[in-house]
Design an enzyme around this catalytic site. Structure first.
Site, PDB file in Angstrom:
ATOM      1  N   ASP A  22       0.854  -1.190   0.000  1.00  0.00           N
ATOM      2  CA  ASP A  22       0.000   0.000   0.000  1.00  0.00           C
ATOM      3  C   ASP A  22       0.892   1.242   0.000  1.00  0.00           C
ATOM      4  O   ASP A  22       1.761   1.378   0.872  1.00  0.00           O
ATOM      5  CB  ASP A  22      -0.887  -0.031   1.258  1.00  0.00           C
TER       6      ASP A  22
ATOM      7  N   HIS B  36      -0.363   4.486  -0.159  1.00  0.00           N
ATOM      8  CA  HIS B  36      -1.094   5.702   0.255  1.00  0.00           C
ATOM      9  C   HIS B  36      -0.446   6.274   1.514  1.00  0.00           C
ATOM     10  O   HIS B  36      -0.262   5.550   2.486  1.00  0.00           O
ATOM     11  CB  HIS B  36      -2.562   5.367   0.521  1.00  0.00           C
TER      12      HIS B  36
ATOM     13  N   SER C 200      -5.267  -4.294   1.173  1.00  0.00           N
ATOM     14  CA  SER C 200      -4.074  -4.208   2.036  1.00  0.00           C
ATOM     15  C   SER C 200      -4.422  -4.252   3.521  1.00  0.00           C
ATOM     16  O   SER C 200      -3.542  -4.428   4.373  1.00  0.00           O
ATOM     17  CB  SER C 200      -3.262  -2.947   1.717  1.00  0.00           C
TER      18      SER C 200
END
Ligand code: B1M
Length: 215
Positions: A101, A103, A154
């Protein structure tokens, strides 16, 4: 002031990478609360873009441009988030976005707010395997371990971090906080974490509660 907040939201939706820094500075000069600008302006804009992306109305390059606009605006606002008053005891937190992930905007906001409130944050960044997170937490003797995940795909990595710590007897003293848009209170409980928060201010309140810091 609401006008500046609305303009910051619009800047993200319009991918105004050029104008957003100037707008953020102007808003600060006119007395806008930087946290309001981030949460109700920039973040509200990126969430709207995310909804449109999810609905197939926008494509990845547009999502990337909106994220860049958000980051440029946050770079002006985040350093101006007021510092909390309780800096007597330093509580150490290891923070990361889980493996697979990338982000980081929300995690960075949580890091900024924790730092502003006297926590010593070790931010490992994004796409971090559970072993790296747990190893660092042991190494720096962190009181809290915070993991962020933004995708349903995730999210199971958060469970992996906590289960792995329990199974290997690592980090027995640490508390685990999880967060990110898809994370619910129920999910946080199910995976054995010590709590979750829907935004960065909530993360600070939870962290303070868990380390027993005075309000
Ligand atoms: Co992506 N993305 N993205 N993305 N992206 C989502 C998450 C998605 C929901 C969009 C959608 O489809 N509607 C979707 C996931 C779907 C799912 O769940 N399965 C998605 C997808 C699919 C993807 C890609 C796979 C797209 C692709 O490549 N086809 C890809 C992922 C690659 C990967 O990770 N392996 C991808 C890529 C990207 C960008 C790079 C373009 C960019 C990220 C840029 C960056 O971070 N540097 C991006 C963005 C911006 C988003 C959305 C639009 C916004 C996320 C964000 O920054 N929000 C997002 C849609 C959405 O979330 N609604 C989406 C603003 C931020 C302030 O809020 O992160 O929620 P948030 O953080 C909050 C709280 O959640 C909380 O506090 C924060 C501050 O208030 N919080 C915590 C967060 N962490 C916490 C930790 C805590 C406590 C609280 O304790 C530890």
């Amino acid at each position: 002031m609401d006008d500046y907040i609305a303009q910051l939201k619009k800047a993200v939706i319009d991918y105004d990478m050029e104008g957003v820094s100037k707008l953020a500075q102007e808003a600060l000069d006119h007395g806008m609360d930087p946290l309001q600008g981030i949460e109700n302006g920039l973040a509200a804009g990126i969430r709207e873009v995310g909804q449109r992306f999810g609905a197939g109305e926008l494509f990845l390059p547009e999502l990337v441009m909106a994220a860049e606009t958000m980051r440029a605006g946050a770079a002006v606002l985040e350093p101006r988030v007021p510092k909390g008053s309780d800096t007597r005891t330093v509580h150490r937190v290891v923070l990361a976005t889980v493996q697979d992930d990338i982000h980081e905007i929300g995690k960075n906001l949580v890091a900024t707010m924790l730092t502003a409130n006297g926590f010593d944050v070790v931010d490992l960044g994004v796409n971090q395997p559970s072993e790296t997170i747990l190893k660092k937490a042991q190494e720096v003797n962190a009181e809290l371990v915070g993991v962020s995940a933004l995708m349903t795909t995730s999210m199971p990595r958060m469970k992996e971090v906590i289960s792995s710590a329990q199974a290997k007897g690592l980090c027995p003293k640490q508390k685990f906080i999880v967060g990110g848009a898809p994370v619910t209170e129920q999910y946080a409980k199910e995976i054995g974490s010590d709590g979750t928060a829907g935004d960065a201010s909530g993360a600070v309140r939870l962290a303070r509660q868990l380390v027993g810091a005075k309000e």
